[in-house]
Design an enzyme around this catalytic site. Structure first.
Site, short mmCIF file in Angstrom:
data_model
loop_
_atom_site.label_atom_id
_atom_site.label_comp_id
_atom_site.label_asym_id
_atom_site.label_seq_id
_atom_site.Cartn_x
_atom_site.Cartn_y
_atom_site.Cartn_z
N GLU A 55 15.98 -18.12 -6.49
CA GLU A 55 14.76 -17.32 -6.68
C GLU A 55 13.81 -18.12 -7.57
O GLU A 55 14.19 -18.53 -8.68
CB GLU A 55 15.10 -15.98 -7.33
CG GLU A 55 13.91 -15.19 -7.83
CD GLU A 55 12.85 -14.92 -6.76
OE1 GLU A 55 11.68 -15.29 -6.98
OE2 GLU A 55 13.20 -14.34 -5.72
N GLU A 95 -11.24 3.23 5.00
CA GLU A 95 -10.20 2.85 5.96
C GLU A 95 -10.85 2.64 7.32
O GLU A 95 -11.61 3.49 7.79
CB GLU A 95 -9.13 3.94 6.05
CG GLU A 95 -8.19 3.86 7.23
CD GLU A 95 -7.46 2.53 7.35
OE1 GLU A 95 -7.38 2.00 8.48
OE2 GLU A 95 -6.97 2.02 6.33
N HIS A 143 16.25 29.61 -2.46
CA HIS A 143 15.00 30.35 -2.68
C HIS A 143 14.82 30.59 -4.17
O HIS A 143 15.77 30.97 -4.86
CB HIS A 143 15.05 31.69 -1.96
CG HIS A 143 13.87 32.58 -2.26
ND1 HIS A 143 12.63 32.39 -1.68
CD2 HIS A 143 13.75 33.65 -3.10
CE1 HIS A 143 11.80 33.32 -2.13
NE2 HIS A 143 12.45 34.09 -2.99
N GLY A 193 14.70 -9.53 -8.54
CA GLY A 193 14.12 -8.20 -8.33
C GLY A 193 12.92 -8.25 -7.42
O GLY A 193 12.59 -7.25 -6.77
N ASP A 204 10.75 -8.46 4.18
CA ASP A 204 9.38 -8.56 4.65
C ASP A 204 9.13 -9.72 5.62
O ASP A 204 8.06 -9.79 6.22
CB ASP A 204 8.42 -8.70 3.47
CG ASP A 204 8.34 -7.43 2.65
OD1 ASP A 204 8.86 -6.41 3.10
OD2 ASP A 204 7.75 -7.47 1.54
N GLY A 247 -8.65 0.07 2.31
CA GLY A 247 -7.35 0.17 2.98
C GLY A 247 -6.71 1.52 2.71
O GLY A 247 -6.40 1.86 1.57
N GLY A 248 -6.51 2.30 3.80
CA GLY A 248 -5.96 3.64 3.68
C GLY A 248 -4.51 3.74 4.07
O GLY A 248 -4.04 4.80 4.50
N GLY A 249 -3.75 2.63 3.93
CA GLY A 249 -2.31 2.70 4.09
C GLY A 249 -1.67 3.21 2.82
O GLY A 249 -2.35 3.68 1.89
#
Length: 478
Positions: free
Chosen positions: A38, A205, A456, A43, A316, A182-184
């Protein structure tokens, strides 16, 4: 190299984010020797620049919103005197540091050899790590190098007036006004945070709705909730130009109707997605190449193995259907580690990976959208239950909904086929989606869920009622 050569190991993992360290820990627990390289901090993005620090800040925002609600709705005469930004940052950083120490400690205890430095492929079984030398993997190599924020052509982040989501986390203070592009999920979360902290916020967006990959009703209910908070939501709109000012940005925006808007803000936050990181990896040395979008696609999704045998990909770097979410990367890491250990392992069911946006209101979804189900030619039944129809929903007073999509196989009109998707909008729905993940993942039918009792008063009663209605037993039809 001999079996005792320290530079010969079973598995080499490049990248120490969620996908990388989960691979390393699981492989080590199965008796494999593991080297993890890394170049920054163990992380990865999620822990240091994404999930954890941003959610810590959103929790602070929720506390601020709670004080305003207490005063305006419940008669509690409380006010926020001021915001101590350095104290907020210190608490956030303490949480990140403790998590980092925890992950690093787990790796040490598991016997994973962690190397700090840039790693590059030198062959299908070899990796060179900066300042550490050449390493050989007997079983395989795992690519887990993550992603970085995208930037639009012609725009350059300066960390002050034009920022990415990474920059926004570490800004010196809070702006009085923000234009979020950006509307993600990332854009919506930062929109929500800055509004809670008192900024005037405009959210732009290009698609016709927020969270364009989610169900249409999710985007509609989310936009309604954000607008109620005083946020200017501009969907179907595109940035056409920017001008840097001494203390901010002047942006030109064209709406779907062809209107030209000029918006000035102290900060332009660009949240138009993330791009895979492969620079310096030297994929070609191992016989690999990224696709046109920068992803490294597996040849075998059941093993997440590339066309080069023994080289696997997690996180990713994977193209869709992998959703680029930390919890999906975690599952991918387990799958790859077990594959390398020679164990049978079930492929990741991407349709059952939950998706959450931690804004106010929150959204949480799993499975297919209504449009996806109809596009697949399925005969479906849909039920939508407003959260405000439950007593607890009235207490929270934020609106929202539960939407369930199921296959319609019942002759009487009820849905007796499997549940295809569940979509939630409202307070705390991120904590409600786990039930629906199991429902979708186990191919449950509405009647299977309808027999179970929801406590409930809770918000989850709306989930139960939606399934009761689909099973033909509902008392509050919607």
């Amino acid at each position: 190299m001999s079996e005792t050569d320290p530079n010969t190991t079973d598995v080499i993992v490049i990248g120490g984010g969620t996908g990388g360290y989960s691979t390393a820990l699981r492989a080590a627990s199965l008796g494999l020797r593991v080297v993890l390289a890394e170049r920054e901090l163990i992380g990865g993005t999620c822990l240091h620049r994404g999930c954890i620090p941003s959610k810590a800040m959103l929790h602070a925002a929720e506390l601020v919103d709670g004080i305003a609600e207490a005063r305006e709705r419940w008669g509690v005469k409380a006010t926020v005197d001021s915001l101590d930004w350095p104290a907020l940052v210190a608490t956030r950083d303490t949480i990140v540091a403790r998590n980092h120490q925890g992950v690093a400690g787990h790796l040490r205890t598991a016997g994973v050899r962690v190397l700090k430095g840039t790693a590059r492929l030198t062959g299908p079984r070899t990796v060179h790590v900066e300042d550490a030398g050449e390493f050989t993997a007997r079983r395989g190599i795992v690519l887990a190098t993550g992603s970085r924020p995208k930037m639009l052509p012609g725009l350059a982040a300066d960390g002050r007036r034009v920022v990415t989501s990474d920059d926004a986390l570490f800004a010196a203070g809070l702006p009085a006004s923000v234009l979020v592009l950006g509307g993600g999920a990332i854009g919506v979360e930062y929109t929500s945070f800055h509004r809670s902290m008192g900024a005037e916020v405009t959210l732009v967006e290009a698609a016709g709705r927020l969270l364009p990959m989610e169900d249409e009703d999710v985007g509609r209910h989310l936009a309604r909730g954000l607008k109620k908070r005083g946020i200017a939501v501009r969907t179907g709109s595109a940035l056409t130009g920017t001008e840097l000012l001494p203390d901010g940005v002047r942006a030109s925006v064209r709406t779907l109707k062809g209107e030209e808007l000029v918006i000035e803000a102290e900060r332009l936050l660009v949240a138009v997605g993330r791009a895979p990181v492969t620079d310096g990896l030297d994929l070609a040395a191992a016989g690999l190449a990224a696709d046109g979008r920068g992803f490294v696609a597996p040849a075998d999704w059941s093993r997440l193995e590339t066309a080069v045998p023994g080289i696997h990909v997690v996180g990713d770097l994977l193209p869709p259907p992998s959703p680029g979410l930390a919890h999906a990367s975690f599952a991918e890491g387990l799958l790859v580690a077990e594959t390398l250990a020679g164990l049978p392992s079930r492929a990741v069911d991407y349709a059952a990976v939950p998706r959450v946006t931690y804004s106010s209101p929150q959204t949480a979804s799993v499975g297919r959208t209504e449009a996806e189900a109809r596009a697949g030619g399925l005969d479906i039944k849909v039920n939508t239950m407003p959260l405000a129809a439950t007593a607890k929903g009235m207490v929270h007073g934020q609106g929202g909904m539960v939407k369930v999509i199921a296959a319609a196989d019942g002759a009487g009109g009820e849905a007796t086929g499997t549940v295809l998707g569940v979509h939630l909008v409202g307070p705390h729905v991120s904590e409600m989606i786990a039930e629906s993940q199991l429902i979708v993942g186990w191919d449950a039918e509405p009647a299977d869920v309808a027999q179970h009792i929801h406590a409930h008063p809770t918000l989850s009663e709306a989930v139960g009622e939606a399934f009761l209605t689909l099973a033909g037993r509902g008392l509050h039809q919607h």
